[in-house]
Write a protein that holds these residues in place. Structure first.
Motif, mmCIF file in Angstrom:
data_model
loop_
_atom_site.group_PDB
_atom_site.id
_atom_site.type_symbol
_atom_site.label_atom_id
_atom_site.label_comp_id
_atom_site.label_asym_id
_atom_site.label_seq_id
_atom_site.Cartn_x
_atom_site.Cartn_y
_atom_site.Cartn_z
ATOM 1 N N ASN A 1 41.322 32.828 38.761
ATOM 2 C CA ASN A 1 41.868 33.973 39.489
ATOM 3 C C ASN A 1 42.154 33.667 40.962
ATOM 4 O OD1 ASN A 1 39.179 33.787 40.116
ATOM 5 N ND2 ASN A 1 38.707 35.933 39.790
ATOM 6 N N THR A 2 41.410 32.753 41.573
ATOM 7 C CA THR A 2 41.689 32.392 42.964
ATOM 8 C C THR A 2 42.797 31.351 43.059
ATOM 9 O OG1 THR A 2 40.020 30.634 43.085
ATOM 10 C CG2 THR A 2 39.324 32.879 43.684
ATOM 11 N N GLU B 1 46.083 33.675 40.602
ATOM 12 C CA GLU B 1 46.278 35.105 40.846
ATOM 13 C C GLU B 1 46.008 35.371 42.315
ATOM 14 O OE1 GLU B 1 43.607 36.874 37.998
ATOM 15 O OE2 GLU B 1 44.711 36.072 36.294
ATOM 16 N N ASP B 2 45.955 36.621 42.698
ATOM 17 C CA ASP B 2 45.788 36.979 44.105
ATOM 18 C C ASP B 2 44.355 37.318 44.501
ATOM 19 O OD1 ASP B 2 48.458 36.586 44.715
ATOM 20 O OD2 ASP B 2 49.019 38.621 44.159
ATOM 21 N N THR B 3 43.382 36.866 43.728
ATOM 22 C CA THR B 3 41.995 37.140 44.055
ATOM 23 C C THR B 3 41.575 36.310 45.271
ATOM 24 O OG1 THR B 3 41.512 37.564 41.734
ATOM 25 C CG2 THR B 3 39.628 37.093 43.149
#
Length: 141
Positions: free
Chosen positions: A35-36, A39-41
């Motif tokens: 996610n990091t 994605e934008d986490t």
């Protein structure tokens, strides 16, 4: 001289979690994951760290080259934009764009561009990477 960093990963690609640490302690069990990275986490990822390493290395290389030319920068600010894209079935770092803004008393733009290019070509991180590395340099007065 050797410097070390380590990664620990647990689980599958999408549901797993990892941590990154460096010999210096600048990173200590710093979390990262799918996610990091994709994605934008909030959190870090390998591409971001390569960008930071490249920006830092380039800035130091430029400072050295300036010193050899009898110049000292008041300020060197380098941003590295790492292009990470899927080509076929594999993700690849395809390019790194260095964006440089520097304030260097006693030089002109032609000399600045020459020295910045030398730093890009001579920086150890530039030399280790196989990605296309571009440089846009701006001299601030």
């Amino acid at each position: 001289m050797k410097k070390t960093a380590s990664a620990v990963w647990q689980g599958g690609l999408k549901d797993g979690k990892g941590s990154l640490s460096t010999q210096s302690g600048a990173l200590k069990d710093t979390p990262y994951g799918f996610n990091t990275r994709f994605e934008d986490t909030p959190g870090t990822n390998p591409e971001e760290l390569i960008g930071a390493a490249h920006a830092g290395c380039f800035s130091m290389a430029l400072s050295n080259i300036l010193g050899q030319a009898g110049l000292t920068a008041e300020r060197i600010e380098t941003k590295a934009e790492v292009n990470f894209e899927k080509i076929g079935d594999a993700f690849t770092i395809t390019a790194i764009a260095l964006e440089l803004k520097a304030k260097i008393p006693g030089t002109d733009n032609a000399k600045f561009q020459e020295l910045a290019t030398q730093a890009k070509e001579g920086c150890p991180v530039s030399r280790v990477l196989n990605a296309e590395i571009s440089l846009h340099a701006t001299l601030e007065n």
